[in-house]
Scaffold this active site. Structure first.
Site, mmCIF file in Angstrom:
data_model
loop_
_atom_site.group_PDB
_atom_site.id
_atom_site.type_symbol
_atom_site.label_atom_id
_atom_site.label_comp_id
_atom_site.label_asym_id
_atom_site.label_seq_id
_atom_site.Cartn_x
_atom_site.Cartn_y
_atom_site.Cartn_z
ATOM 1 C CG HIS A 20 50.411 81.062 27.127
ATOM 2 N ND1 HIS A 20 50.007 79.852 26.608
ATOM 3 C CD2 HIS A 20 51.752 81.107 26.928
ATOM 4 C CE1 HIS A 20 51.047 79.205 26.115
ATOM 5 N NE2 HIS A 20 52.119 79.957 26.283
ATOM 6 C CG HIS A 22 56.734 82.063 27.674
ATOM 7 N ND1 HIS A 22 57.043 80.920 28.384
ATOM 8 C CD2 HIS A 22 55.689 81.735 26.872
ATOM 9 C CE1 HIS A 22 56.216 79.948 28.020
ATOM 10 N NE2 HIS A 22 55.383 80.411 27.099
ATOM 11 C CG HIS A 200 53.550 75.557 27.328
ATOM 12 N ND1 HIS A 200 53.593 76.243 28.505
ATOM 13 C CD2 HIS A 200 53.796 76.470 26.343
ATOM 14 C CE1 HIS A 200 53.859 77.522 28.242
ATOM 15 N NE2 HIS A 200 53.983 77.688 26.942
ATOM 16 C CD GLU A 203 53.528 75.629 21.343
ATOM 17 O OE1 GLU A 203 54.143 75.144 22.315
ATOM 18 O OE2 GLU A 203 53.849 76.711 20.811
ATOM 19 C CG ASP A 281 53.460 81.664 23.535
ATOM 20 O OD1 ASP A 281 53.917 81.441 24.669
ATOM 21 O OD2 ASP A 281 53.486 80.803 22.623
ATOM 22 C CG ASP A 282 57.264 83.438 23.603
ATOM 23 O OD1 ASP A 282 57.898 83.553 24.656
ATOM 24 O OD2 ASP A 282 56.659 82.398 23.269
HETATM 25 N N1 HPA Z 1 55.917 76.691 23.850
HETATM 26 C C1 HPA Z 1 56.815 76.081 24.596
HETATM 27 N N2 HPA Z 1 57.777 76.721 25.241
HETATM 28 C C2 HPA Z 1 57.823 78.052 25.152
HETATM 29 C C3 HPA Z 1 56.911 78.736 24.389
HETATM 30 C C4 HPA Z 1 55.885 78.020 23.721
HETATM 31 O O1 HPA Z 1 54.999 78.559 23.025
HETATM 32 N N3 HPA Z 1 57.246 80.046 24.501
HETATM 33 C C5 HPA Z 1 58.323 80.127 25.316
HETATM 34 N N4 HPA Z 1 58.670 78.911 25.708
HETATM 35 ZN ZN ZN Z 2 54.062 79.520 25.827
#
Ligand code: HPA
Ligand code: ZN
Length: 339
Positions: A20, A22, A200, A203, A281-282
């Site tokens: 996971h 991006h 996703h 969340e 994630d990021d």
């Molecule tokens: N959630 C949804 N979209 C996203 C995320 C996330 O954590 N990171 C980058 N795009």
């Molecule tokens: Zn994500």
């Protein structure tokens, strides 16, 4: 046994897959400024520090606004290569042996950057990473759920000549108000084309969105999924189907899904028998790459090394890889743990 080594070293050395991630979320401010300068793209932040100071998020949307803005400086194949290569160096240093990278083509094609430019740069770096760093990879095209399904369908048609270069499709961006049910047609096309499917869900959105992802999109993994614990029947379903969750602990605290890591539901999900994986994630935006996610989670939730090794084995089980490669990577975990 590895009892004398620090927990930080254990978390870094543990062989793992990152599932996971991006790629646009790995854009460190220093690289962002360098690429903006070489492309002549003006930024509204005067310095790297000023940009970093803007990373004070209150929820998913407050992050997405700045994440899309940052991605706006990416124009050329070399930009996507540099971005991906910088990530791979960090990931390899964190014990990542296999990565499945998300990219958001609509963020780029809507600005006039050709689909192939984006994919060419990302893939060239990943191939180099496989050759030079020994990190295998898959590429997952994510559709932006705040845009209409027709836009996702047009993107899928644009991607068609390149589908052999992808391992799957996913669904990301603003969650609440954009349920998985809106993307059934494009996910059906992806499945018919033989691609893996993830989304996703859960969340910020409710367990109902996780059900929709499973029942309507037929996802094989759920990205985040941390709110699933609110619904015991859903947890049972994840356990019985061995449907993995790609959990991103530092993302969840940065975006205020949980007030503190000690409040995170991942330990409860793991104890219930869910296949939990840890991911970043990021990482450029949320304060840490994958080993930092392992480390801070272990400290906050009091997880032992055996549990961390289980998460690493789970990541290989959950990966879209041939069984033989999974077994090879799981054996690396066993050898590492045995010291
Ligand atoms: N959630 C949804 N979209 C996203 C995320 C996330 O954590 N990171 C980058 N795009
Ligand atoms: Zn994500």
């Amino acid at each position: 046994m590895r009892s004398t080594e620090s927990l930080r070293d254990f978390c870094q050395g543990l062989p793992k897959a990152e599932l996971h991630l991006h790629i646009e979320g790995t854009f460190e401010p220093e690289l962002l400024f360098a690429i903006a300068a070489r492309n002549g793209v003006p930024l509204r932040f005067p310095t790297v520090e000023a940009l970093r100071e803007a990373y004070a998020f209150t929820d998913l949307q407050s992050f997405l606004d700045i994440y899309y803005e940052g991605a706006g400086v990416l124009l050329h194949e070399a930009d996507f290569f540099d971005l991906t290569w910088a990530y791979l160096l960090r990931a390899a240093a964190d014990g990542v042996r296999h990565v499945e990278i998300f990219f958001d083509p609509q963020t780029h094609t809507d600005r006039g950057v050709p689909f192939a430019t984006v994919l060419d740069g990302i893939e060239r770096a990943l191939k180099r990473g496989e050759d030079e760093l020994g990190v295998s990879y898959g590429i997952i095209l994510c559709f932006l759920r705040h845009l209409p399904e027709d836009a996702a369908l047009a993107t899928f048609e644009e991607a068609r000549p390149h589908l052999h270069r992808l391992v799957g499709v996913g669904l990301d961006s603003s969650e609440v108000g954009f349920p998985p049910s809106g993307f059934q047609r494009v996910f059906a096309l992806a499945r018919e084309a033989g691609l893996h499917v993830v989304a996703h869900a859960g969340e910020e959105g409710p367990p109902a969105y996780v059900y929709e992802a499973l029942d309507l999109l037929r996802v094989e993994r759920v990205d985040h999924g941390v709110r699933s614990i609110e619904d015991p029947a859903l947890v049972r379903r994840l356990v019985e189907g061995r449907i993995p969750l790609t959990v991103c602990p530092l993302s969840n605290t940065a975006l205020k899904v949980f007030g503190h890591l000690r409040d995170h539901t991942l330990a409860g999900l793991h104890e219930a028998g869910v296949v939990v994986t840890l991911n970043s994630d990021d990482p450029a935006y949320f304060g840490g790459y994958i080993a930092q996610n392992f480390l801070e989670t272990a400290v906050a939730l009091g997880l032992d090394r055996a549990t961390l090794a289980t998460f690493a084995r789970n990541s290989f089980e959950a990966a879209f890889l041939p069984e033989a490669r999974k077994r090879e990577l799981m054996a690396e975990v066993d050898a590492f743990v045995a010291g």
